[in-house]
Design a protein around this motif. Structure first.
Motif, PDB file in Angstrom:
ATOM      1  N   GLY A 177       0.895  -0.988   0.072  1.00  0.00           N
ATOM      2  CA  GLY A 177       0.304   0.142   0.196  1.00  0.00           C
ATOM      3  C   GLY A 177       1.047   1.040   0.229  1.00  0.00           C
ATOM      4  O   GLY A 177       2.046   1.291  -0.421  1.00  0.00           O
ATOM      5  N   SER A 178       0.273   2.586   0.315  1.00  0.00           N
ATOM      6  CA  SER A 178       0.447   3.419   0.422  1.00  0.00           C
ATOM      7  C   SER A 178       1.182   4.068   1.394  1.00  0.00           C
ATOM      8  O   SER A 178       1.026   5.715   1.759  1.00  0.00           O
ATOM      9  CB  SER A 178      -0.050   4.374  -0.569  1.00  0.00           C
ATOM     10  N   LEU A 179       1.046   3.225   2.738  1.00  0.00           N
ATOM     11  CA  LEU A 179       1.378   4.082   4.126  1.00  0.00           C
ATOM     12  C   LEU A 179       2.361   3.973   4.239  1.00  0.00           C
ATOM     13  O   LEU A 179       3.886   3.484   3.785  1.00  0.00           O
ATOM     14  CB  LEU A 179       0.444   2.513   4.996  1.00  0.00           C
ATOM     15  N   TRP A 203       0.488   7.782   7.994  1.00  0.00           N
ATOM     16  CA  TRP A 203       0.182   8.743   6.393  1.00  0.00           C
ATOM     17  C   TRP A 203       0.014   8.455   5.926  1.00  0.00           C
ATOM     18  O   TRP A 203       0.818   6.959   4.891  1.00  0.00           O
ATOM     19  CB  TRP A 203       1.981   9.375   6.146  1.00  0.00           C
ATOM     20  N   ARG A 204      -1.461   8.592   4.793  1.00  0.00           N
ATOM     21  CA  ARG A 204      -1.859   7.791   3.539  1.00  0.00           C
ATOM     22  C   ARG A 204      -1.029   8.468   2.342  1.00  0.00           C
ATOM     23  O   ARG A 204      -1.721   9.902   2.513  1.00  0.00           O
ATOM     24  CB  ARG A 204      -3.111   7.561   3.649  1.00  0.00           C
ATOM     25  N   THR A 234      -3.191  -1.210  11.201  1.00  0.00           N
ATOM     26  CA  THR A 234      -3.320   0.504  10.514  1.00  0.00           C
ATOM     27  C   THR A 234      -4.320   1.522  10.476  1.00  0.00           C
ATOM     28  O   THR A 234      -3.972   2.615   9.927  1.00  0.00           O
ATOM     29  CB  THR A 234      -2.723  -0.539   8.705  1.00  0.00           C
TER      30      THR A 234
END
Length: 556
Positions: free
Chosen positions: A220-222, A235-236, A296
């Motif tokens: 993912g983009s975390l 942060w996303r 998360t």
């Protein structure tokens, strides 16, 4: 008939009991309490009180015998009782009193030990800060005394000016058994460097103290960050136009509090963060000595408590069933994630543990201020390997992708390569001029997704350089000299073709290893403590001393 006072009569009774064999301290304490009371009101010791204190003395003898059978220190038990306890409490109450007072005393002792550990950790951190400030003053003095170089000087002219310096390095290479000349990458020519501005990066604002750690989720983009403000944040990161988070920043920022809300607790810096391999859980280590596991969405899954001092390093194993933590209390602890309890505590070091790293799912290495490196294995009560050649604090250690070689770096200005097959180091790299703060292996060679590229080691130093090492041949490949202050962090891109570095000079440099040059640079408003790439290799995160995290889009 002559009269006697109450005090004299009490004394006669006391002497009579002594001569009758009641000499144990329990009887003496009990009768002393009776006499003290009667002396206050001037009365005789009541007959009932005499019987009572004798009974209490006998009960205490019985209790003492039981305590002795339980291998307790009876002399210490006396310290937890007052004379009045012996004439006012029965044997069961006495035992409970001893137990409670011993528990309170133990609690006080532990609190004192914890305070001592915190003071030691605080001193260690302050020493580090003093070292950094000292380096900054030295560099400022050097810049003041040094004549500025003309911008039109070419790379080759700079090489000619530095001939004597290169000759000295070649001599040192020959002494170390190194053949060939390492390349010194100069940054005099800036025509091909892309200068990124704040408009070209995503600035993540929210932390209220320096941000000392950051890590991308493997899925993912975390992006996670840890700060001295007692929080970690998730942060996303979107894929749109980069803006400041105070304007059109990433949605879904999650704050992970490491103190209870609405309290005046002292700051508990988040000192270490690490994602598990599938990116579903984030582990954090804190100055309060506790490790925590978060989901998360910010849910606190478990709190792992055993250390007596701040945690400096924390890592998941690849199987994600264990976490290892290294602490200022000089111990490493392996935690069982499923049971949420500690699996084993390793107490080998004589100084605070600065770094830990897994070799495989059951063994790991630890490094310390005591100059030692230990390789430990779950279930073993002694180290399976000890490396002792460093002459200074060992700041960082990392296993290569196959778990065959261990790299370490130290305040003794060396980086070393170790193998479990031998006691002495395989390679001893001595090209840096000041302390080496961190090291990283490239994601290339055997056991990686880039097996056709050679395995490299990068080292970052307080001498403001990053150096790349050919581990197979044991030689320096090149020295990257773009920074002006100590370099705290380096990170390879996932394909192994690029390197990012962050420094106290407030700049992030991105190097093309194929072309041996800087291709991008971003300068912020604070020193940089860590840089990291996302798994796709298109973004670099950097955490700054001025309380922000910046995300650079590599595609721009």
């Amino acid at each position: 008939m002559a009269s006697i006072t109450s005090v004299e009569l009490n004394y006669l009774i006391f002497r009579y009991l002594q001569e009758s064999g009641f000499t144990h301290s329990a009887f003496a304490f009990g009768y002393e309490a009776c006499i003290n009371k009667c002396q206050i009101d001037g009365s005789l010791v009541p007959p009932g009180a005499l019987v009572t204190f004798v009974q209490k003395g006998l009960q205490y003898l019985e209790m003492e015998a039981n305590l002795s059978n339980a291998d307790s220190d009876v002399d210490e038990d006396y310290l937890f009782l007052q004379p009045l306890d012996l004439i006012t409490k029965d044997v069961y109450e006495l035992r409970r009193t001893i137990k409670e007072r011993r528990k309170n005393e133990l609690k006080k002792t532990k609190e004192k030990e914890l305070d001592k550990q915190r003071e030691e950790a605080h001193g260690l951190v302050k020493d580090r800060e003093k070292q950094v400030r000292k380096r900054e003053r030295e560099k400022e003095t050097e810049r003041t005394e040094e004549k500025p170089r003309e911008k039109e000087h070419s790379y080759h002219n700079d090489k000619e000016v530095d001939t004597n310096h290169e000759d000295q390095k070649n001599v040192r290479n020959e002494e170390n058994g190194v053949s060939g000349e390492p390349m010194e990458i100069s940054t005099t020519s800036t025509s091909q460097i892309v200068e990124l501005t704040s408009c070209d990066v995503t600035i993540l604002e929210g932390h209220t103290s320096e941000v000392c750690a950051c890590a991308w989720s493997p899925s993912g983009s975390l992006l996670a960050s840890g700060s001295g403000d007692s929080t970690a944040r998730i942060w996303r990161i979107g894929d749109g136009t980069n803006q400041s988070s105070s304007q059109n920043g990433p949605a879904g920022e999650i704050v992970l509090l490491h103190v209870k809300a609405k309290t005046n607790e002292k700051s508990k810096d988040v000192t270490a963060i690490d994602w598990n391999i599938d990116g579903t859980l984030l582990a954090t280590g804190s100055y309060d000595g506790q490790a925590r596991i978060w989901s998360t969405d910010g849910e606190l899954k478990s709190t792992l408590t055993r250390h007596k001092g701040p945690i400096f390093s924390l890592k998941w194993n690849k199987k994600c069933d264990y976490i290892v933590t290294g602490s200022c209390d000089k111990t490493a602890v392996v935690w069982d994630v499923k049971t949420e309890g500690f699996k084993q505590q390793f107490e080998f070091h004589s100084g605070p543990i600065l770094d830990v790293d897994w070799r495989n799912n059951v063994s790991f290495a630890t490094s310390s201020t005591d100059h030692m490196i230990y390789v430990c294995k779950i279930g073993e009560t002694s180290p399976i390997k000890t490396f002792s050649d460093h002459q200074g604090e060992v700041n960082c250690l990392k296993w290569d992708p196959t778990g065959t070689l261990l790299a370490s770096c130290s305040d003794d200005v060396t980086a070393k390569i170790w193998s479990l097959k031998q006691d002495k180091c395989v390679h001893d790299f001595k090209e840096h001029d000041k302390e080496i703060y961190t090291i990283r292996w490239s994601p290339t060679g055997p056991g990686t997704n880039n097996p056709n590229l050679p395995l490299l080691l990068a080292s970052a130093s307080f001498d403001s350089t990053v150096k790349l090492w050919d581990v197979e041949q044991g030689r320096l490949l090149c020295s990257l000299t773009g920074h002006r202050e100590p370099v705290y962090s380096v990170a390879f891109s996932p394909n192994g073709e690029y390197l990012a570095s962050g420094s106290l000079d407030k700049s992030v440099l991105i190097w093309s290893l194929k072309e041996s040059k800087i291709i991008k640079r971003y300068t912020g408003n604070g020193g940089i403590f860590e840089v990291c790439w996302n798994k796709e290799g298109d973004k670099i995160a950097a955490c700054f001393a001025n309380n922000v995290v910046c995300v650079l889009d590599f595609r721009r």
